[in-house]
Enzyme design. Structure first.
Site, PDB file in Angstrom:
ATOM      1  N   CYS A  40      20.568  57.034 -48.276  1.00  0.00           N
ATOM      2  CA  CYS A  40      21.303  56.459 -49.809  1.00  0.00           C
ATOM      3  C   CYS A  40      22.005  55.388 -49.542  1.00  0.00           C
ATOM      4  O   CYS A  40      23.160  55.400 -49.298  1.00  0.00           O
ATOM      5  CB  CYS A  40      22.149  58.215 -50.039  1.00  0.00           C
ATOM      6  N   ALA A  41      21.421  54.319 -49.960  1.00  0.00           N
ATOM      7  CA  ALA A  41      21.752  52.987 -49.236  1.00  0.00           C
ATOM      8  C   ALA A  41      22.518  52.100 -50.109  1.00  0.00           C
ATOM      9  O   ALA A  41      23.314  51.253 -49.778  1.00  0.00           O
ATOM     10  CB  ALA A  41      20.627  52.226 -48.715  1.00  0.00           C
ATOM     11  N   ALA A  42      22.556  52.485 -51.525  1.00  0.00           N
ATOM     12  CA  ALA A  42      23.214  51.428 -52.424  1.00  0.00           C
ATOM     13  C   ALA A  42      24.807  51.605 -52.156  1.00  0.00           C
ATOM     14  O   ALA A  42      25.409  52.735 -51.815  1.00  0.00           O
ATOM     15  CB  ALA A  42      23.074  51.929 -53.940  1.00  0.00           C
ATOM     16  N   GLY A  83      24.363  48.715 -50.404  1.00  0.00           N
ATOM     17  CA  GLY A  83      23.809  48.039 -49.206  1.00  0.00           C
ATOM     18  C   GLY A  83      24.748  47.479 -48.262  1.00  0.00           C
ATOM     19  O   GLY A  83      24.303  46.857 -47.539  1.00  0.00           O
ATOM     20  N   ASP A 104      14.040  59.178 -54.227  1.00  0.00           N
ATOM     21  CA  ASP A 104      15.091  60.256 -54.224  1.00  0.00           C
ATOM     22  C   ASP A 104      14.994  60.749 -52.563  1.00  0.00           C
ATOM     23  O   ASP A 104      13.739  61.246 -52.117  1.00  0.00           O
ATOM     24  CB  ASP A 104      14.661  61.428 -55.054  1.00  0.00           C
ATOM     25  N   CYS A 149      32.776  60.004 -47.995  1.00  0.00           N
ATOM     26  CA  CYS A 149      33.918  59.210 -48.379  1.00  0.00           C
ATOM     27  C   CYS A 149      34.929  60.161 -49.245  1.00  0.00           C
ATOM     28  O   CYS A 149      35.364  60.010 -50.165  1.00  0.00           O
ATOM     29  CB  CYS A 149      33.865  57.854 -49.101  1.00  0.00           C
TER      30      CYS A 149
END
Length: 467
Positions: A242-244, A246, A293, A373
């Site tokens: 779930c990289a965004a 980056g 996804d 987070c």
């Protein structure tokens, strides 16, 4: 008395958090009074920005010391020659830490006012200027070039275009308007560009707008820790599920010296585009991005020859980072959290589906790092307890570096297991604020210790697949 009110929550969400921070295990360990004190401290600290700005150097292109020197010069200009240190973090070799000055209590409130949305207000508290789309209201005769006091509408009740707002608002500093009221509210098309240049923010944080963009990446301290905990090696194949946008993806590639392969996934096309832009900006070539996804990233049927992107075959990756979608309740500053209890508690099933895919995609002896987070037990320690019970092939591992606190009691994990987790707890933050006089008297190593505590709420767990 604190400058800002404690975070505004829906009653059902506040009751939910109170239950978490008064769970039976925790109360038995520290007592009801200390549990209540910890809970109230959490609510107060969440509405305040962290006392430090952290930035990561792109060591693939330049040395930390060289960029640190350039950054010191820039901050010297921004702060009108005030002496504010830029500190290398001793445990994160590519990370620089900058103390935030404030809250400043000597600022004069002006007759001209502009009201911005809560999200824009939070960005200003962390060093941003006000961009035109964030302005909700402005005084009747505000012109370009006027000095204006900026307030955050923390309850979201100010009507767009209002000439006066008497509702709940929090003063966040003074600036110079780049646009007149009519230009802001009578425009036919979408607004773009700078709306108010902040010259006296209540918290003095450096602005990184177009500042050494190929060499610096603005990143919360715990987010920088995550990549070190995963510890990617040159030549390995890494998956960031779930990289965004980056930040962690590019950090992983940098730690690998751009040697190997980092696969970055996100299910939203615009966010994938942002990952590509950041990789290009930092001149990293080993990153491959795909719009996918993460729950569908595992190949069920036989994989086609030559297929590069997802879905992937089982046991395809040496290390996997699952920085999972979460309720985000550890983000600071946040003066008003508008989500319902249903929204806050909706992430656990999705996190488990992603985690299950990650375990299957991981090679034997591979490393999986799970992070969020947020501050809830259900998305953090409860997920660890579930994972250890559901996947006998996984073992918890100790983390290096370990600069946060241990895990929180309440999910049935043993004291030894809690010590292997890493929780950055906003209830431990220090709200004393800093002025230049106190800053000069504090040793650098003490500032770093404070920075390790006074950051956003974050959680990290590290697993190894033993079979």
């Amino acid at each position: 008395m604190t400058l800002f009110p404690k975070i505004l929550l829906k009653p059902e969400v506040e009751d939910y958090l109170r239950t978490i921070f008064h769970n039976a295990e925790l109360v038995a360990a520290i007592g009801p009074q200390e549990a209540e004190k910890k809970y109230e401290s959490l609510l107060n600290n969440l509405s305040h920005p962290p006392a430090f700005t952290t930035v990561r150097v792109n060591t693939y292109l330049a040395s930390v010391e060289h960029i640190r020197g350039l950054l010191c010069e820039e901050i010297h200009k921004q702060y009108a020659s005030l002496s504010v240190p830029v500190l290398p973090h001793p445990q994160l070799p590519d990370t620089l830490v900058i103390p935030v000055i404030g809250p400043r209590k000597d600022l004069q409130k002006l007759a001209n006012e502009a009201i911005v949305g809560a999200q824009c207000g939070s960005a200003v508290l962390r060093g941003a200027h006000v961009y035109a789309p964030g302005i909700v209201s402005a005084s009747k005769f505000m012109r370009a070039g006027d000095l204006v006091s900026v307030y955050s509408d923390i309850e979201g009740k100010c009507k767009r275009g209002a000439k006066e707002f008497l509702g709940t608002k929090v003063f966040i500093g003074n600036g110079i308007s780049e646009l007149s009221r009519s230009e802001i509210f009578n425009s036919n098309g979408p607004l773009k560009g700078l709306g108010i240049k902040m010259i006296e923010p209540i918290y003095l944080s450096p602005s990184f707008d177009n500042l050494l963009p190929s060499y610096l990446f603005l990143q919360n301290l715990p987010s920088a820790v995550v990549s070190y905990v995963l510890n990617p090696q040159p030549g390995e194949r890494i998956l960031d599920m779930c990289a965004a946008p980056g930040g962690k993806t590019t950090h992983l590639a940098t730690l690998m010296h751009d040697e190997g392969e980092v696969i970055a996934l996100d299910k939203i096309a615009d966010k994938v585009k942002k990952i590509k832009q950041n990789a290009s900006l930092l001149k990293l070539n080993c990153i491959k991005t795909f719009c996918c996804d993460g729950t569908k990233a595992l190949e069920i049927n036989k994989r086609e020859d030559g297929q590069e992107g997802p879905p992937f075959s089982p046991e395809s990756f040496d290390r996997i980072l699952l920085d999972a979608p979460c309720s985000g309740m550890g983000q600071r500053p946040n003066m008003a959290f508008s989500w319902s209890l249903k929204e806050v508690t909706s992430y656990q099933p999705l996190q488990r589906r992603l985690f299950s895919v990650a375990v299957q995609l991981l090679k034997p002896k591979g490393i999986l790092v799970y992070s969020t987070c947020t501050i809830t037990l259900s998305e953090n320690e409860e997920q660890v307890a579930w994972a250890l019970e559901t996947f006998p092939c996984l073992q918890l591992q100790s983390q290096e570096p370990h600069i946060g606190g241990e895990g929180m009691t309440g999910a049935g994990l043993s004291p030894e297991q809690l010590k292997q987790l890493q929780r950055f707890d906003p209830s431990e933050a220090v709200l004393q604020g800093m002025d230049l006089n106190s800053l000069q008297s504090v040793k650098h190593e003490d500032l770093i210790r404070l920075a390790n505590k006074d950051c956003i709420g974050f959680f990290i767990a590290k697993f190894v697949k033993v079979q």
